[in-house]
Design a protein around this motif. Sequence first.
Motif, PDB file in Angstrom:
ATOM      1  N   LYS A 249      -0.201  -2.728   5.032  1.00  0.00           N
ATOM      2  CA  LYS A 249      -1.176  -2.981   5.219  1.00  0.00           C
ATOM      3  C   LYS A 249      -1.583  -3.200   7.269  1.00  0.00           C
ATOM      4  CE  LYS A 249      -4.007  -3.297   1.757  1.00  0.00           C
ATOM      5  NZ  LYS A 249      -4.941  -3.849   0.437  1.00  0.00           N
ATOM      6  N   PHE A 250      -0.218  -4.433   7.367  1.00  0.00           N
ATOM      7  CA  PHE A 250      -1.040  -4.925   8.404  1.00  0.00           C
ATOM      8  C   PHE A 250       0.334  -3.967   9.773  1.00  0.00           C
ATOM      9  CE2 PHE A 250       0.708  -7.870  11.997  1.00  0.00           C
ATOM     10  CZ  PHE A 250      -0.905  -8.182  12.635  1.00  0.00           C
ATOM     11  N   PRO A 251       1.233  -3.923   9.766  1.00  0.00           N
ATOM     12  CA  PRO A 251       1.275  -2.954  10.395  1.00  0.00           C
ATOM     13  C   PRO A 251       0.348  -1.653  11.509  1.00  0.00           C
ATOM     14  CG  PRO A 251       3.361  -3.516   9.878  1.00  0.00           C
ATOM     15  CD  PRO A 251       1.425  -4.185   9.098  1.00  0.00           C
ATOM     16  N   LEU A 252      -0.260  -0.977   9.590  1.00  0.00           N
ATOM     17  CA  LEU A 252      -0.815   0.166  10.282  1.00  0.00           C
ATOM     18  C   LEU A 252      -2.513  -0.007  10.665  1.00  0.00           C
ATOM     19  CD1 LEU A 252       0.071   1.967   6.051  1.00  0.00           C
ATOM     20  CD2 LEU A 252       0.558   2.430   8.535  1.00  0.00           C
TER      21      LEU A 252
ATOM     22  N   TYR B 158      -0.301   8.722   0.105  1.00  0.00           N
ATOM     23  CA  TYR B 158       0.287   9.895   0.290  1.00  0.00           C
ATOM     24  C   TYR B 158      -0.154  10.896   0.706  1.00  0.00           C
ATOM     25  CZ  TYR B 158       1.046   7.429  -4.292  1.00  0.00           C
ATOM     26  OH  TYR B 158       1.376   6.798  -5.412  1.00  0.00           O
ATOM     27  N   VAL B 159       1.155  11.492   1.712  1.00  0.00           N
ATOM     28  CA  VAL B 159       0.828  13.002   2.595  1.00  0.00           C
ATOM     29  C   VAL B 159       1.208  14.313   1.880  1.00  0.00           C
ATOM     30  CG1 VAL B 159       0.979  13.828   4.703  1.00  0.00           C
ATOM     31  CG2 VAL B 159       0.494  10.894   4.337  1.00  0.00           C
ATOM     32  N   ASP B 160       0.893  14.828   2.161  1.00  0.00           N
ATOM     33  CA  ASP B 160       1.345  16.855   1.287  1.00  0.00           C
ATOM     34  C   ASP B 160       2.065  16.438  -0.016  1.00  0.00           C
ATOM     35  OD1 ASP B 160      -0.352  17.345   3.390  1.00  0.00           O
ATOM     36  OD2 ASP B 160       1.587  17.795   4.459  1.00  0.00           O
ATOM     37  N   GLY B 161       1.714  15.296  -1.170  1.00  0.00           N
ATOM     38  CA  GLY B 161       2.725  15.328  -2.177  1.00  0.00           C
ATOM     39  C   GLY B 161       3.664  13.963  -1.679  1.00  0.00           C
ATOM     40  N   GLN B 162       4.333  13.478  -0.979  1.00  0.00           N
ATOM     41  CA  GLN B 162       4.662  12.827  -0.446  1.00  0.00           C
ATOM     42  C   GLN B 162       4.093  11.522  -0.141  1.00  0.00           C
ATOM     43  OE1 GLN B 162       8.222  13.319   2.052  1.00  0.00           O
ATOM     44  NE2 GLN B 162       7.884  15.569   1.908  1.00  0.00           N
ATOM     45  N   SER B 163       4.478  10.240  -0.902  1.00  0.00           N
ATOM     46  CA  SER B 163       4.318   8.747  -0.952  1.00  0.00           C
ATOM     47  C   SER B 163       5.218   8.284   0.332  1.00  0.00           C
ATOM     48  CB  SER B 163       4.157   8.655  -2.583  1.00  0.00           C
ATOM     49  OG  SER B 163       5.430   8.907  -2.625  1.00  0.00           O
ATOM     50  N   PHE B 164       3.946   6.878   0.901  1.00  0.00           N
ATOM     51  CA  PHE B 164       5.239   5.980   1.151  1.00  0.00           C
ATOM     52  C   PHE B 164       4.948   4.577   1.236  1.00  0.00           C
ATOM     53  CE2 PHE B 164       5.089  10.301   4.202  1.00  0.00           C
ATOM     54  CZ  PHE B 164       6.153   9.808   4.415  1.00  0.00           C
TER      55      PHE B 164
ATOM     56  N   LEU C 276      -6.321  -3.043  -2.537  1.00  0.00           N
ATOM     57  CA  LEU C 276      -6.350  -2.161  -2.019  1.00  0.00           C
ATOM     58  C   LEU C 276      -4.606  -1.392  -1.899  1.00  0.00           C
ATOM     59  CD1 LEU C 276      -7.693   1.414  -1.927  1.00  0.00           C
ATOM     60  CD2 LEU C 276      -7.240   0.582   0.455  1.00  0.00           C
ATOM     61  N   SER C 277      -4.836  -0.639  -2.874  1.00  0.00           N
ATOM     62  CA  SER C 277      -2.622  -0.424  -2.828  1.00  0.00           C
ATOM     63  C   SER C 277      -3.122   1.451  -3.386  1.00  0.00           C
ATOM     64  CB  SER C 277      -2.224  -0.718  -3.985  1.00  0.00           C
ATOM     65  OG  SER C 277      -2.720  -0.349  -5.182  1.00  0.00           O
ATOM     66  N   ARG C 278      -3.632   2.049  -2.837  1.00  0.00           N
ATOM     67  CA  ARG C 278      -3.701   3.314  -2.391  1.00  0.00           C
ATOM     68  C   ARG C 278      -4.697   4.263  -2.126  1.00  0.00           C
ATOM     69  NH1 ARG C 278      -1.501   7.365  -6.402  1.00  0.00           N
ATOM     70  NH2 ARG C 278      -2.751   9.592  -6.280  1.00  0.00           N
ATOM     71  N   LEU C 279      -3.679   4.825  -0.430  1.00  0.00           N
ATOM     72  CA  LEU C 279      -4.646   5.306   0.363  1.00  0.00           C
ATOM     73  C   LEU C 279      -3.983   7.139   0.328  1.00  0.00           C
ATOM     74  CD1 LEU C 279      -4.572   3.479   3.432  1.00  0.00           C
ATOM     75  CD2 LEU C 279      -6.777   4.571   1.909  1.00  0.00           C
ATOM     76  N   GLU C 280      -4.920   8.172   0.785  1.00  0.00           N
ATOM     77  CA  GLU C 280      -4.225   9.445   0.058  1.00  0.00           C
ATOM     78  C   GLU C 280      -5.009  10.068   1.313  1.00  0.00           C
ATOM     79  OE1 GLU C 280      -5.626  11.999  -3.005  1.00  0.00           O
ATOM     80  OE2 GLU C 280      -4.624  10.584  -3.761  1.00  0.00           O
TER      81      GLU C 280
ATOM     82  N   ILE D 234       0.709  -1.077   0.712  1.00  0.00           N
ATOM     83  CA  ILE D 234      -0.378   0.391  -0.260  1.00  0.00           C
ATOM     84  C   ILE D 234       0.797   0.936   0.315  1.00  0.00           C
ATOM     85  CG2 ILE D 234      -0.153   0.097   2.502  1.00  0.00           C
ATOM     86  CD1 ILE D 234      -2.688   0.413   2.731  1.00  0.00           C
ATOM     87  N   THR D 235       0.632   2.213  -1.227  1.00  0.00           N
ATOM     88  CA  THR D 235       1.313   4.069  -0.874  1.00  0.00           C
ATOM     89  C   THR D 235       0.594   4.310  -0.094  1.00  0.00           C
ATOM     90  OG1 THR D 235       2.236   2.674  -2.890  1.00  0.00           O
ATOM     91  CG2 THR D 235       1.985   5.244  -1.761  1.00  0.00           C
TER      92      THR D 235
END
Length: 613
Positions: free
Chosen positions: A51-54, A41-47, A73-77, A38-39
């Motif tokens: 999923k599991f640790p989050l 996106y926070v303020d234009g930066q991607s991490f 699901l592979s993308r969250l903003e 999973i990626t």
Amino acid sequence: MGAMPETSLLFPAMKTSTSPRFCGPISRRIFSDVAGDITVYVDGQSFLLHKFPLVSRSGKIWKMVVESRDPDLSRLELHEVPGGAEAFELAAKFCYGTTFEITTSNVAQFRCIAEYLEMTEQYQECNLIVRAEAFLNEVVFQSLEKSLEVLYACNGLYPLVDEVGIVNRCIDAIAMNASKEQLVSGLAHLECDSRSGKLMMHCQDWWVEDLSVLKIDHYQRVIAAMRRTGVRSDTITQSLMHYAQTSLKGIEKRQAWEFGLDAGDNQRVVVETLVGLLVTENIKSVPLSFLFGMLRMAIEVNANFNCRQELERRIGFRLELASLDDLLIPSSQASDSVFDIDTVHRILVNFLRRIEVEDSEESSHSSYESEGHKSPCHSSVLKIGRLMDGYLAEIAPDPHLKLPKFMAMIELLPDYSRVTDDGLYRAIDIYLKAHPSLMESECKKMCKLIDCQKLSLEASNHAAQNDRLPLQMIVRVLYHEQIRLKSTLSVSSGDASFSQRLMSTCSVPSGAVSPRDNYASLRRENKELKLEISRMRVRLSELEKEQAFMKRGMTDSRSGEHSSAFFSSISRGIGRIAMFGPAHGKQRKSTRKSQLSEGKSHRRRGQSEFISH
């Protein structure tokens, strides 16, 4: 802030099979051997994360994954993340069990991002909210210095930092710890009094300067909390002064495009807020120089009317302590006069209102005049009279100063505020010299404000020869000087006759006083009378010379029928001075009655001629 190292709590890493590694500023991978699924996106930066640790620690991410109903699901903003990408990275490290430490500089970020991601005990024991709260309660709120550091770090975390209560709790902790420290330092101060003066310097409140790093809204709330907890008023005043000197340092006259609208608005908010905090302080606890400085700042940043009115009121209540430099406030209007006359006028109005109130209170309680003492209010008014005469002389040379403003400042003070009008005459003379285009009617109107009876001999002599004054003013000066001379001569003649009566009365020795003591007393009084008569002769001789000189000058420059008649009247009056000279000393006693009757007829004739002109 203090130079102490940051206090931190070190949390051990969770047992994981690999260590974290960040692959770049944009795409960051936590595990190097397991591909991220999973990626975020926070303020234009991607991490690039897993999923599991989050979802095991963050209720928000768990809800987003569940509500998407997409197993792949592979993308969250994430939007409006408090603290931005930096704060999210700290939370991600915590989710992965990475070793980290909580300090006073990042605890507010930890607490806000934990609240945003809903990292509660419902999803994991000893979650991030609990650990941040433990640090706040056990470390931060026990120290004034650490509470200040955390409060300063809250900038940029609004509104969530207020919602979780960090700001309020920091403010309460600062106020409570300041009150405790002040109590301890007060006890230490008592010990310092019995020692050397140098030790007393260590009893001051160190946090007065440290409060200056806070934003104005935080600072306002801190001061309000300190008042509630009983912090001394003089310490709060010192803090207000230091905050003003620090935050308003370097304000100069600049154009709007040079100053910057945002900067100007911030400075105006600071000035208005600080003045609002002064309202509850004792008027006498705030130095007058600081009030004048704040008034200049308020004018410079165009503060609101209530702000300037409060400063003017406070200054007016202690105006007798002001100096001339304090009143010379530069005008903010380029087309106006050099100095701000209207502001000083309003300050003077506030002073006179205070005097009026105090006079009414004194008259209802006691009467100073009946006890032979001067009223404190009267003494203050006399000080202001001298101060305003100096102020009028300073502003008079300004070519842009309008006559109505100048006269309004003169007319505002009551007559009894000036024992002598020499200072007022000097100011008006300077104004006439700097404004040669004034009409004669305007000059006459302004010169009527001078009481010729209050002019000294030196000022009267100067006025009689002053070409800038209207003729009517010069006539008034000469007339009153003649009246003064006649009064002096009358008093001198009366003193001489009284001395003779006293000597004749005391020629018969009293039974209670020995002849030797009586003779010594008479000799002493006789010497004093002779000395006073000698002084009077010297003064009359000087006046006679000056009068003759003025007569010749005025006759040459202002020839005319009326002027000649008037000066002939003065000449007849001054000519009688010679009867007190040495050549006529023997004839004075025999011709006193005829001379006095002649003096009265001349006085009536001179007054009728002055009134006719």
